[in-house]
Design a protein around this motif. Structure first.
Motif, PDB file in Angstrom:
ATOM      1  N   ARG A 197       0.434   4.192   0.509  1.00 15.44           N
ATOM      2  CA  ARG A 197       0.178   5.132   1.600  1.00 15.44           C
ATOM      3  C   ARG A 197       1.030   4.824   2.823  1.00 15.44           C
ATOM      4  O   ARG A 197       1.357   5.729   3.606  1.00 15.44           O
ATOM      5  CB  ARG A 197      -1.307   5.102   1.980  1.00 15.44           C
ATOM      6  N   ASP A 198       1.383   3.553   2.982  1.00 15.73           N
ATOM      7  CA  ASP A 198       2.087   3.121   4.187  1.00 15.73           C
ATOM      8  C   ASP A 198       3.599   3.065   4.015  1.00 15.73           C
ATOM      9  O   ASP A 198       4.320   2.751   4.977  1.00 15.73           O
ATOM     10  CB  ASP A 198       1.590   1.736   4.620  1.00 15.73           C
TER      11      ASP A 198
ATOM     12  N   LYS B 233       5.943   9.598   4.929  1.00 17.75           N
ATOM     13  CA  LYS B 233       5.183   8.424   4.508  1.00 17.75           C
ATOM     14  C   LYS B 233       4.442   8.747   3.226  1.00 17.75           C
ATOM     15  O   LYS B 233       4.147   9.912   2.917  1.00 17.75           O
ATOM     16  CB  LYS B 233       4.192   8.010   5.597  1.00 17.75           C
TER      17      LYS B 233
ATOM     18  N   ASP C   3       0.861  -1.177   0.000  1.00 21.98           N
ATOM     19  CA  ASP C   3       0.000   0.000   0.000  1.00 21.98           C
ATOM     20  C   ASP C   3       0.900   1.230   0.000  1.00 21.98           C
ATOM     21  O   ASP C   3       1.587   1.492   0.998  1.00 21.98           O
ATOM     22  CB  ASP C   3      -0.891   0.006   1.243  1.00 21.98           C
TER      23      ASP C   3
END
Length: 270
Positions: free
Chosen positions: A179-180, A196, A177
């Motif tokens: 986003r992570d 991040k 992901d």
């Protein structure tokens, strides 16, 4: 004397890039210039650069964080082309003689596997079109004196793009992901910042969807193989001769860039 047409403004930026000599902000002479005016100038500048034999290999998206949008008065990101002549790879040495006031930003890059054409591209559509992600460092630069940019100035100036360095491996996103993804930026072995993936518009894939839809309104497609830079995950850091930067993106790997010890242009003047 104020420049009054996009072609003249584009020529001024072209000359500033070539001569490494910054120019005053266009908005000093004409504060009424809008984002649309900036893109009109950008298009003219790109025509000049392509006529020299350069090529567009992708796009960068800037101002993808709320803090940066507030800083330059935006309520949405901006974009500009990534040119083939500006591409560097992991471990390369960057000469400063091509830049005026460069800074470095670490960000997630995507390489497209499928064509994307907006409007109507969803985040799921965008993710499906991504062949993989790369660790990237963008070198931002301003042909506008002292970085005194307003919205129209930075948009006109290719969204302040100067160059890009990429990791060697394109990593598929299966099980990742964006986003992570956690990033750490080091200079000469010392960690100086971190971020991040979610710092880029909440989701770097949403940045890609935004770009596809925005360009699609102008009839422009994102093509397979295009590189998309999705925005800085931290505040830009100035470069100095002899610096070595390393941005580590965990599952995407890392990218390292060395800055030449001597500014060749300064040496040539001696």
């Amino acid at each position: 004397m104020a420049l009054t047409d996009p072609s003249a403004m584009a020529r001024a930026l072209y000359d500033a890039r070539r001569d490494r000599a910054p120019i005053p902000p266009f908005t000093d002479s004409d504060p009424s210039l809008t984002m649309s005016d900036g893109y009109a100038i950008q298009q003219e500048l790109v025509r000049l650069l392509l006529a020299d034999g350069d090529q567009v290999i992708g796009h960068k998206v800037g101002a993808t964080s709320e803090a940066m949008q507030r800083l330059i008065g935006l309520d949405s990101p901006d974009y500009g082309p990534v040119l083939g002549s500006t591409l560097h790879h992991d471990g390369d040495t960057l000469a400063l003689d091509r830049f005026i006031a460069p800074k470095i930003e670490a960000e997630i890059g995507f390489v497209l596997g499928d064509r994307l054409r907006g409007p109507g591209v969803t985040v799921d559509d965008a993710r499906s079109a991504i062949a993989g992600a790369v660790a990237a460092m963008e070198i931002v630069d301003s042909r506008i004196a002292d970085w005194r940019i307003r919205l129209a100035d930075t948009v006109a100036d290719l969204a302040s793009n100067g160059a890009v360095a990429l990791s060697c491996q394109v990593v598929p996103l299966a099980g990742i992901d964006p986003r992570d993804i956690a990033m750490t930026l080091s200079r000469d072995g010392e960690v100086i910042d971190s971020g991040k993936g979610a710092a880029a518009l909440g989701d770097p894939v949403a940045v890609l969807a935004w770009l596809a839809n925005t360009l699609g309104e102008a009839g422009v497609c994102l093509e397979p193989g295009h590189l998309i830079l999705t925005g800085a995950l931290h505040a830009a850091v100035p470069l100095a001769p002899g610096d070595t930067f390393r941005a580590d993106f965990g599952p995407l790997g890392a990218v390292t860039l060395h800055v030449a010890d001597i500014d060749r242009t300064a040496e040539d003047r001696r």
